[in-house]
Design a protein around this motif. Structure first.
Motif, mmCIF file in Angstrom:
data_model
loop_
_atom_site.group_PDB
_atom_site.id
_atom_site.type_symbol
_atom_site.label_atom_id
_atom_site.label_comp_id
_atom_site.label_asym_id
_atom_site.label_seq_id
_atom_site.Cartn_x
_atom_site.Cartn_y
_atom_site.Cartn_z
ATOM 1 N N ARG A 31 0.631 -1.039 -0.370
ATOM 2 C CA ARG A 31 0.151 -0.203 0.533
ATOM 3 C C ARG A 31 0.786 1.691 -0.292
ATOM 4 O O ARG A 31 2.343 1.382 0.496
ATOM 5 N N GLY A 32 0.246 1.846 -1.041
ATOM 6 C CA GLY A 32 1.204 3.531 -1.385
ATOM 7 C C GLY A 32 1.439 3.928 0.875
ATOM 8 O O GLY A 32 2.027 4.856 0.586
ATOM 9 N N LYS A 33 0.919 4.056 1.339
ATOM 10 C CA LYS A 33 0.722 4.619 2.621
ATOM 11 C C LYS A 33 1.976 4.102 3.513
ATOM 12 O O LYS A 33 2.040 5.302 4.449
ATOM 13 N N ARG A 35 4.339 3.736 1.982
ATOM 14 C CA ARG A 35 5.710 4.520 2.579
ATOM 15 C C ARG A 35 5.946 5.964 2.357
ATOM 16 O O ARG A 35 6.438 6.580 3.125
ATOM 17 N N ARG A 36 4.969 6.773 2.833
ATOM 18 C CA ARG A 36 3.835 8.018 3.321
ATOM 19 C C ARG A 36 4.328 7.924 4.954
ATOM 20 O O ARG A 36 4.847 9.245 5.132
ATOM 21 N N GLU A 37 3.611 6.578 5.167
ATOM 22 C CA GLU A 37 3.615 6.852 6.549
ATOM 23 C C GLU A 37 5.758 6.056 6.993
ATOM 24 O O GLU A 37 6.041 6.199 8.666
ATOM 25 N N ASP A 38 6.288 6.765 6.431
ATOM 26 C CA ASP A 38 8.131 5.818 6.566
ATOM 27 C C ASP A 38 8.100 4.416 7.293
ATOM 28 O O ASP A 38 8.770 3.954 8.367
ATOM 29 N N SER A 40 7.785 1.613 4.934
ATOM 30 C CA SER A 40 8.028 0.134 3.891
ATOM 31 C C SER A 40 8.247 -0.982 4.647
ATOM 32 O O SER A 40 9.352 -1.413 5.604
ATOM 33 N N GLU A 298 12.709 3.047 9.875
ATOM 34 C CA GLU A 298 11.136 2.612 10.053
ATOM 35 C C GLU A 298 10.785 2.421 11.641
ATOM 36 O O GLU A 298 11.633 1.374 11.465
#
Length: 298
Positions: A31-33, A35-38, A40, A298
């Motif tokens: 989910r792209g989220k 990566r956006r939430e650091d 990955s 992360e």
């Protein structure tokens, strides 16, 4: 509605994550989220994932025990750092930088000095034995030390890391011949190896032992690794532990301060010179980076 399952990431390659469950391995995107939430995903992560129309999607990363940016892995019981005193010759600083990152997360380090068929490796091994590390000297050619290494990692999930050409994949093939991993010769002219391992993958050695093989790195790559902040760096050097808290000044940086117990141990030969030089070099690098500039896993 997609069915949600839990599994472990055993391979990451070109944006795909291969998640293993008890009975299958599913190729997933993330989910792209995340990566956006650091957050990955990393090899070694336990994740929840969904499968819809035959396509897998990593939905969430479950809490990690530890994680690393380089090598990009998580949930380790130990980190095995490979080095060599032959082609290529490993700089102690490369070992110390990776070991400090592991130490900052309380992940034990095992040093594997490989290629003993070309050079005994005793000098490098001696430095780290005296510093309190588990050390094994190995040769993928003769089989020296392979059983000892297997005993050290038995029952654990570990990552193999080190500079290019030191023979991580060759040793892994010795530990588990059925893997048949690709290996390549080291360039005698350049003194470094080619990156035959291009992705991180988790391999089962036996029912209780798992090894993550990771791409080799160069000195330049090592300079891009995350730094341990200067206040905590001293604790990432386990050989400094007997002397911490015994300095004249409470906030001693162990550089030039009078009454420094670490410097006294260095002068008396109880702390290895190359280890201290690495500490001073890492401290100086960390001092130049502002707190908000620190890149953390992360």
């Amino acid at each position: 509605m997609a069915d949600t399952q839990t599994g472990k990431i055993i391979k990451a390659l070109s944006g795909f994550y291969y998640v293993k469950t008890e009975d299958q391995t599913v190729e997933c995107r993330a989910r792209g989220k995340l990566r956006r939430e650091d957050a990955s995903p990393l090899v070694g992560d336990t994740v929840s994932f969904s499968v819809q129309n035959g396509k897998g999607m990593v939905e969430a990363v479950l809490p990690r025990r530890n994680c690393f940016v380089r090598p990009a892995v998580s949930n380790l019981d130990a980190l095995v750092i490979f080095a060599s005193e032959s082609i290529p010759v490993t700089e102690p600083f490369l070992i110390d930088r990776v070991a400090a990152i592991a130490g900052s997360q309380n992940v034990p380090v095992i040093l594997c000095v490989n290629k003993s068929d070309l050079h005994s490796g005793q000098s490098l091994a001696g430095i780290y034995r005296r510093a309190g590390f588990d050390v094994v000297i190995t040769s993928a050619e003769t089989g020296q030390g392979i059983d000892t290494l297997h005993d050290l990692i038995s029952g654990k999930t570990v990552a193999f890391t080190g500079n290019s050409g030191v023979g991580k994949s060759s040793v892994l093939n010795c530990l588990c011949p059925r893997l048949g991993l690709k290996t390549a010769d080291v360039s005698e002219k350049l003194g470094r190896g080619r990156h035959t391992t291009r992705h991180v993958e988790l391999y089962p050695i036996d029912e209780r032992t798992y090894v993550m093989d990771t791409p080799g790195f160069s000195s330049f790559d090592a300079e891009k690794m995350a730094l341990v902040d200067k206040e905590h760096l001293q604790y990432a050097f386990p050989d400094f532990a007997p002397y911490l808290g015994k300095c004249q000044f409470r906030d001693c940086a162990h550089l030039k301060e009078p009454g420094c117990a670490v410097l006294a141990a260095l002068e008396e030969g109880r702390v290895e010179k190359t280890r201290y030089e690495s500490y001073a070099r890492l401290y100086e690098q960390a001092r130049q980076i502002k707190v908000w500039e620190q890149k953390r896993p992360e």
